[in-house]
Write a protein that holds these residues in place. Structure first.
Motif, PDB file in Angstrom:
ATOM      1  N   ALA A 160     -52.416  -9.821  28.282  1.00  0.00           N
ATOM      2  CA  ALA A 160     -50.997  -9.689  28.636  1.00  0.00           C
ATOM      3  C   ALA A 160     -50.744 -10.193  30.061  1.00  0.00           C
ATOM      4  O   ALA A 160     -49.725 -10.842  30.335  1.00  0.00           O
ATOM      5  CB  ALA A 160     -50.574  -8.236  28.507  1.00  0.00           C
ATOM      6  N   GLN A 161     -51.681  -9.896  30.913  1.00  0.00           N
ATOM      7  CA  GLN A 161     -51.538 -10.297  32.315  1.00  0.00           C
ATOM      8  C   GLN A 161     -51.576 -11.823  32.460  1.00  0.00           C
ATOM      9  O   GLN A 161     -50.803 -12.409  33.226  1.00  0.00           O
ATOM     10  CB  GLN A 161     -52.694  -9.677  33.096  1.00  0.00           C
ATOM     11  CG  GLN A 161     -52.398  -9.455  34.551  1.00  0.00           C
ATOM     12  CD  GLN A 161     -53.588  -8.812  35.248  1.00  0.00           C
ATOM     13  OE1 GLN A 161     -54.476  -8.253  34.594  1.00  0.00           O
ATOM     14  NE2 GLN A 161     -53.630  -8.910  36.542  1.00  0.00           N
ATOM     15  N   ILE A 162     -52.446 -12.431  31.702  1.00  0.00           N
ATOM     16  CA  ILE A 162     -52.544 -13.892  31.755  1.00  0.00           C
ATOM     17  C   ILE A 162     -51.241 -14.511  31.298  1.00  0.00           C
ATOM     18  O   ILE A 162     -50.693 -15.405  31.944  1.00  0.00           O
ATOM     19  CB  ILE A 162     -53.712 -14.376  30.875  1.00  0.00           C
ATOM     20  CG1 ILE A 162     -55.031 -13.985  31.515  1.00  0.00           C
ATOM     21  CG2 ILE A 162     -53.651 -15.884  30.676  1.00  0.00           C
ATOM     22  CD1 ILE A 162     -56.219 -14.155  30.618  1.00  0.00           C
ATOM     23  N   VAL A 163     -50.727 -13.998  30.178  1.00  0.00           N
ATOM     24  CA  VAL A 163     -49.489 -14.550  29.618  1.00  0.00           C
ATOM     25  C   VAL A 163     -48.361 -14.431  30.645  1.00  0.00           C
ATOM     26  O   VAL A 163     -47.618 -15.380  30.895  1.00  0.00           O
ATOM     27  CB  VAL A 163     -49.120 -13.837  28.306  1.00  0.00           C
ATOM     28  CG1 VAL A 163     -47.732 -14.241  27.853  1.00  0.00           C
ATOM     29  CG2 VAL A 163     -50.138 -14.165  27.222  1.00  0.00           C
ATOM     30  N   ARG A 164     -48.256 -13.233  31.264  1.00  0.00           N
ATOM     31  CA  ARG A 164     -47.186 -13.024  32.240  1.00  0.00           C
ATOM     32  C   ARG A 164     -47.342 -13.961  33.431  1.00  0.00           C
ATOM     33  O   ARG A 164     -46.405 -14.635  33.852  1.00  0.00           O
ATOM     34  CB  ARG A 164     -47.208 -11.576  32.727  1.00  0.00           C
ATOM     35  CG  ARG A 164     -46.090 -11.247  33.691  1.00  0.00           C
ATOM     36  CD  ARG A 164     -46.387 -10.013  34.508  1.00  0.00           C
ATOM     37  NE  ARG A 164     -47.491 -10.238  35.427  1.00  0.00           N
ATOM     38  CZ  ARG A 164     -48.126  -9.267  36.082  1.00  0.00           C
ATOM     39  NH1 ARG A 164     -47.792  -8.020  35.903  1.00  0.00           N
ATOM     40  NH2 ARG A 164     -49.102  -9.543  36.906  1.00  0.00           N
ATOM     41  N   ASN A 165     -48.560 -14.020  33.966  1.00  0.00           N
ATOM     42  CA  ASN A 165     -48.779 -14.795  35.180  1.00  0.00           C
ATOM     43  C   ASN A 165     -48.573 -16.289  34.963  1.00  0.00           C
ATOM     44  O   ASN A 165     -48.077 -16.986  35.841  1.00  0.00           O
ATOM     45  CB  ASN A 165     -50.173 -14.525  35.737  1.00  0.00           C
ATOM     46  CG  ASN A 165     -50.318 -13.097  36.217  1.00  0.00           C
ATOM     47  OD1 ASN A 165     -49.317 -12.380  36.315  1.00  0.00           O
ATOM     48  ND2 ASN A 165     -51.533 -12.679  36.495  1.00  0.00           N
ATOM     49  N   MET A 166     -48.939 -16.757  33.796  1.00  0.00           N
ATOM     50  CA  MET A 166     -48.814 -18.188  33.546  1.00  0.00           C
ATOM     51  C   MET A 166     -47.354 -18.619  33.383  1.00  0.00           C
ATOM     52  O   MET A 166     -47.023 -19.768  33.572  1.00  0.00           O
ATOM     53  CB  MET A 166     -49.633 -18.585  32.314  1.00  0.00           C
ATOM     54  CG  MET A 166     -51.108 -18.618  32.604  1.00  0.00           C
ATOM     55  SD  MET A 166     -51.465 -19.632  34.053  1.00  0.00           S
ATOM     56  CE  MET A 166     -52.890 -18.815  34.724  1.00  0.00           C
ATOM     57  N   ARG A 167     -46.514 -17.641  33.008  1.00  0.00           N
ATOM     58  CA  ARG A 167     -45.085 -17.966  32.905  1.00  0.00           C
ATOM     59  C   ARG A 167     -44.547 -18.441  34.240  1.00  0.00           C
ATOM     60  O   ARG A 167     -43.628 -19.253  34.298  1.00  0.00           O
ATOM     61  CB  ARG A 167     -44.303 -16.746  32.447  1.00  0.00           C
ATOM     62  CG  ARG A 167     -44.381 -16.589  30.954  1.00  0.00           C
ATOM     63  CD  ARG A 167     -43.238 -15.735  30.403  1.00  0.00           C
ATOM     64  NE  ARG A 167     -43.518 -15.476  29.000  1.00  0.00           N
ATOM     65  CZ  ARG A 167     -43.810 -14.280  28.506  1.00  0.00           C
ATOM     66  NH1 ARG A 167     -43.793 -13.229  29.287  1.00  0.00           N
ATOM     67  NH2 ARG A 167     -44.071 -14.132  27.243  1.00  0.00           N
ATOM     68  N   SER A 168     -45.127 -17.931  35.327  1.00  0.00           N
ATOM     69  CA  SER A 168     -44.623 -18.286  36.657  1.00  0.00           C
ATOM     70  C   SER A 168     -44.873 -19.745  36.983  1.00  0.00           C
ATOM     71  O   SER A 168     -44.280 -20.288  37.898  1.00  0.00           O
ATOM     72  CB  SER A 168     -45.261 -17.385  37.718  1.00  0.00           C
ATOM     73  OG  SER A 168     -46.619 -17.734  37.855  1.00  0.00           O
ATOM     74  N   VAL A 169     -45.767 -20.381  36.276  1.00  0.00           N
ATOM     75  CA  VAL A 169     -45.931 -21.820  36.498  1.00  0.00           C
ATOM     76  C   VAL A 169     -45.488 -22.602  35.258  1.00  0.00           C
ATOM     77  O   VAL A 169     -46.007 -23.669  34.964  1.00  0.00           O
ATOM     78  CB  VAL A 169     -47.383 -22.200  36.891  1.00  0.00           C
ATOM     79  CG1 VAL A 169     -47.662 -21.753  38.310  1.00  0.00           C
ATOM     80  CG2 VAL A 169     -48.391 -21.618  35.936  1.00  0.00           C
ATOM     81  N   ASP A 170     -44.535 -22.006  34.558  1.00  0.00           N
ATOM     82  CA  ASP A 170     -43.903 -22.671  33.423  1.00  0.00           C
ATOM     83  C   ASP A 170     -44.875 -22.955  32.275  1.00  0.00           C
ATOM     84  O   ASP A 170     -44.781 -23.984  31.613  1.00  0.00           O
ATOM     85  CB  ASP A 170     -43.224 -23.977  33.874  1.00  0.00           C
ATOM     86  CG  ASP A 170     -42.237 -24.466  32.818  1.00  0.00           C
ATOM     87  OD1 ASP A 170     -41.616 -23.604  32.176  1.00  0.00           O
ATOM     88  OD2 ASP A 170     -42.092 -25.682  32.639  1.00  0.00           O
ATOM     89  N   ILE A 171     -45.851 -22.063  32.087  1.00  0.00           N
ATOM     90  CA  ILE A 171     -46.724 -22.193  30.919  1.00  0.00           C
ATOM     91  C   ILE A 171     -46.521 -20.937  30.089  1.00  0.00           C
ATOM     92  O   ILE A 171     -46.830 -19.843  30.540  1.00  0.00           O
ATOM     93  CB  ILE A 171     -48.204 -22.308  31.339  1.00  0.00           C
ATOM     94  CG1 ILE A 171     -48.416 -23.552  32.184  1.00  0.00           C
ATOM     95  CG2 ILE A 171     -49.103 -22.333  30.107  1.00  0.00           C
ATOM     96  CD1 ILE A 171     -49.776 -23.642  32.820  1.00  0.00           C
ATOM     97  N   ASP A 172     -45.987 -21.093  28.883  1.00  0.00           N
ATOM     98  CA  ASP A 172     -45.756 -19.932  28.045  1.00  0.00           C
ATOM     99  C   ASP A 172     -46.767 -19.929  26.909  1.00  0.00           C
ATOM    100  O   ASP A 172     -46.731 -20.767  26.013  1.00  0.00           O
ATOM    101  CB  ASP A 172     -44.326 -19.948  27.493  1.00  0.00           C
ATOM    102  CG  ASP A 172     -43.963 -18.576  26.928  1.00  0.00           C
ATOM    103  OD1 ASP A 172     -44.818 -17.679  26.980  1.00  0.00           O
ATOM    104  OD2 ASP A 172     -42.825 -18.413  26.457  1.00  0.00           O
ATOM    105  N   LEU A 173     -47.681 -18.974  26.987  1.00  0.00           N
ATOM    106  CA  LEU A 173     -48.756 -18.935  26.000  1.00  0.00           C
ATOM    107  C   LEU A 173     -48.424 -18.050  24.800  1.00  0.00           C
ATOM    108  O   LEU A 173     -49.023 -18.177  23.748  1.00  0.00           O
ATOM    109  CB  LEU A 173     -50.048 -18.440  26.653  1.00  0.00           C
ATOM    110  CG  LEU A 173     -50.593 -19.313  27.788  1.00  0.00           C
ATOM    111  CD1 LEU A 173     -51.783 -18.653  28.441  1.00  0.00           C
ATOM    112  CD2 LEU A 173     -50.974 -20.694  27.281  1.00  0.00           C
ATOM    113  N   GLN A 174     -47.443 -17.161  24.986  1.00  0.00           N
ATOM    114  CA  GLN A 174     -47.150 -16.185  23.937  1.00  0.00           C
ATOM    115  C   GLN A 174     -46.856 -16.815  22.572  1.00  0.00           C
ATOM    116  O   GLN A 174     -47.400 -16.358  21.565  1.00  0.00           O
ATOM    117  CB  GLN A 174     -46.001 -15.269  24.383  1.00  0.00           C
ATOM    118  CG  GLN A 174     -45.803 -14.041  23.506  1.00  0.00           C
ATOM    119  CD  GLN A 174     -47.037 -13.147  23.462  1.00  0.00           C
ATOM    120  OE1 GLN A 174     -47.643 -12.855  24.499  1.00  0.00           O
ATOM    121  NE2 GLN A 174     -47.449 -12.733  22.274  1.00  0.00           N
TER     122      GLN A 174
END
Lengths: 581, 114
Positions: A316-330
């Motif tokens: 969950a943390q990875i998904v959230r953090n990556m959103r900040s650099v415009d990468i949405d893994l969800q």
């Protein structure tokens, strides 16, 4: 090489065990029709190994087997191996496996003269004949030493037993307890079983327990000499899969984009090779995980599967953090294209992690695997152990044509050479090595990236600035100001400066062009004036010439007229006057 | 062996009935020896109060499994309790006598040794 190996060994027939990894180490299995000794201390998995050998033989290779046990009874054994997913009751009902529990109560027995162990032979022979067995397990026959008083008889009978098993062509596994000190087994079983000896071992280092397997001896065949970690998992026994005995995996010329266009450009314009290993190293906060995440996102966008082993953050943390650099893994997780497996690196030994990774890769079948970071995995272990185990993982991924991205945390700051050297052991296994570095200059820290190496492709030797923002990841050319690389606002300032200078230079050029234009016009005017002058001059010259000619003619006429006058002809004089006029 | 177990067992007297099983493997010299030896002991000490059952386990391997026979020959005393196993060709009479609780007179009966 493989071919040569198998040709040379054509005389030695091997019985495949069906156990993950073990057949690779032994070059195809245990010696067929001969006994193999499996020894180790209590609880290290001897019985499990023997049982899986038998079950796989019965289910996969159509070789029924007899399990003769001396320590556990049938009910206990059945319950124990159910945890590995083996349904013994079913196999017994199908006449693929026979269990025989041999029990000896020492206190009940009295010796009254000479005897032999024919009873054991008859039982074993009967069990073999009932199902047409090809495989036999004796677990643990050493129990007889405690149950029977006369060791001389027992030893003679054991020798006869192993000979008898060979004569009947049984592929047998005999388990034995590890002896004290240098002894392989407590009762010297290795004396009778000389064809193949496998040692299992369980050891605990820094509170992490690891099981290992080693082929001590395998008569007449090449085999892996090392210790190989193994795991007893719900899927059975699994020796860490080895492919490094031979370096012969197929290679791909296919390229896989990294998802960062400018980075692909640095890597010969197309990204990395499919099935290659990429190391992304840098100190903390240099953006290693972001590169890995981008790589994964790109793979998922192509519709491929990706597996992310995270040892620092939860999914969950990875998904959230990556959103900040415009990468949405969800979305990719939801669609089943991405699996994030987070675990604590200290939960298990390095080998166990690798065995689990191997299992996960085989189940999920991804084309891209990310390990973030490998440096955490190696935390608890010796450096000397990390390399061979990682090599096995990399080899495995290569064999499966899986592109792997490993991030590695460099400790010890951003100094120029030292921290990179600490990775030398691992980096030589990698095909591509991206080095991220923080550059601190004029009061700010900026990220830079360069390709330290990339096998088999032209790659850029340039340092680029690596920018993480809410618009994603981008690479920008750095400015070389004087003798140092400029990044961040220093780069922006330099950019502005250069832009101003360029504008100035542009204006200067225009002015010069204008000047040139008017100068040219002035020259042209001068030329016209000179030409006009020249023309005037030439007219004058012509006029003068004509005048002169006339004068000459007039002079001639005058002379003639004089002659005429002197000779007295008026008519001629009149003609002459006319001519002149 | 617990005390309770011992109390349950009748002391071996002149009337105690013996049930013995001798497991042999075919007609090997050792089998024949064992059969002869045990018969001699029974006839000498247990006349009229014993059942001796000789089983050839090579004919009946299932018996070997169910009775946990490993060594041959094996004599099992099922009654009187406790159960006792004797392995060998039954040539060491004194040991059998002790094991069967037959210590009458203490003089060993000579038996043949193989």
């Amino acid at each position: 090489m493989k071919k040569k190996l198998s040709e040379g060994l054509s005389a030695l027939v091997k019985a495949r065990t069906g156990i993950d990894g073990l057949d690779e180490i032994t070059g195809g299995g245990l010696p067929a029709g001969r006994p193999t000794l499996v020894c180790g201390s209590a609880g290290c998995g001897k019985t499990m190994l023997a049982m899986e050998f038998l079950v796989r033989g019965a289910t996969q290779f159509d070789e029924p087997g007899v399990f003769m046990m001396f320590e556990e009874n049938a009910a206990e054994l059945t319950a124990n191996v159910r945890s590995l997913g083996f349904d013994l009751e079913k196999l017994i009902a199908e006449k693929k496996i026979v269990l025989d529990y041999v029990h000896i109560e020492r206190s009940e027995i009295e010796e009254t003269g000479e005897y032999d162990l024919e009873g054991l032979f008859i039982r074993l022979g009967h069990a073999i004949d009932t199902i047409g067995a090809k495989r036999v397990v004796l677990d643990t026959i050493e129990a007889l030493f405690a149950g029977l008083p006369n060791q001389a008889v027992l030893r003679a009978e054991l020798r006869r037993l192993f000979r008898w098993l060979k004569d009947r062509g049984m592929t047998a596994v005999i388990t034995g307890e590890k002896g004290d000190g240098n002894a392989i087994t407590r009762y010297g079983l290795e004396e009778y079983v000389a064809d193949c000896v496998i040692i299992l071992d369980q050891r605990i280092r820094e509170q992490v327990s690891t099981r290992r397997l080693r082929v001590l001896k395998y008569r007449g065949t090449a085999h892996g000499m090392n210790e190989y970690p193994f795991l007893i998992s719900p899927h059975g026994f699994s020796v860490l899969p080895i492919t490094s005995l031979l370096l012969e995996h197929a290679v791909s010329t296919q390229r896989v984009p990294t998802g960062i266009d400018r980075l692909d450009e640095m890597l010969g314009g197309q990204g990395v090779f499919q099935g290659s290993s990429v190391l992304v190293s840098g100190s903390s906060g240099t953006g290693k995980s972001s590169i890995a995440a981008k790589f994964i996102e790109t793979a998922c966008e192509r519709g491929e599967r990706a597996l992310f082993f995270a040892y620092e953050e939860s999914a969950a943390q990875i998904v959230r953090n990556m959103r900040s650099v415009d990468i949405d893994l969800q979305p990719w997780i939801d669609r089943g294209l991405l699996q994030i497996q987070s675990s604590r690196p200290t939960l298990q030994g390095l080998e166990q992690h690798l065995v689990l990774m191997h299992g996960a890769v085989q189940t999920f079948r991804p084309t891209v695997v990310v390990v973030d970071p490998i440096s955490n995995l190696t935390l608890a272990d010796d450096d000397s152990e990390v390399k061979p185990t990682l090599m096995r993982l990399i080899d495995f991924l290569k064999k499966e044509q899986i592109t792997a991205v490993f991030t590695s945390l460099i400790t010890g700051g951003d100094s120029v050479s030292a921290p990179e050297d600490t990775l030398l052991g691992v980096s030589s296994l990698m095909d591509t090595w991206l080095l991220l570095r923080n550059v601190e200059f004029t009061g700010e820290r900026n990220r830079t990236i360069f390709v330290r190496k990339s096998r088999g492709m032209a790659h850029s030797n340039q340092v680029r600035e690596f920018i993480l923002s809410d618009r994603g990841i981008d690479l920008v050319d750095v400015y070389l100001g004087g003798d140092r690389v400029l990044t961040g606002s220093a780069r922006v300032a330099q950019e502005a400066q250069e832009r101003d200078a360029a504008t100035l230079r542009g204006e200067d050029h225009e002015r010069k062009l204008r000047q040139l234009g008017s100068k040219r016009k002035a020259i042209e005017a001068q030329i016209a004036a000179l030409q006009a002058e020249a023309e005037a001059d030439s007219e004058e010259v012509h006029f003068a010439i004509a005048q002169e000619l006339l004068q000459q003619k007039a002079t001639h006429r005058n002379a003639d007229a004089m002659k005429h006058q002197r000779s007295g002809s008026t008519e001629q004089l009149e003609d002459l006057v006319k001519e002149i006029v | 062996m617990t005390n309770a177990h011992l109390e349950a067992v009748e002391p071996a007297g002149e009337t105690t009935h013996y049930v013995l099983h001798l497991y042999v493997t075919g007609s090997t010299p050792r089998s024949i020896q064992a059969i002869a030896n045990i018969r001699k002991i029974c006839e000498a000490h247990l006349v009229g109060r014993y059942d001796l059952d000789v089983v050839d386990i090579s004919e009946d391997p299932m018996r070997a499994q169910s009775e946990q026979i490993i060594a041959a020959p094996t004599l099992i005393k099922t009654l009187p309790l406790p159960l006792r196993r004797f392995i060998g060709d039954m040539s060491q009479t004194d040991r059998i006598m002790v094991g069967l609780d037959l210590r009458a007179g203490g003089a060993a009966i000579p038996t043949e040794r193989s």
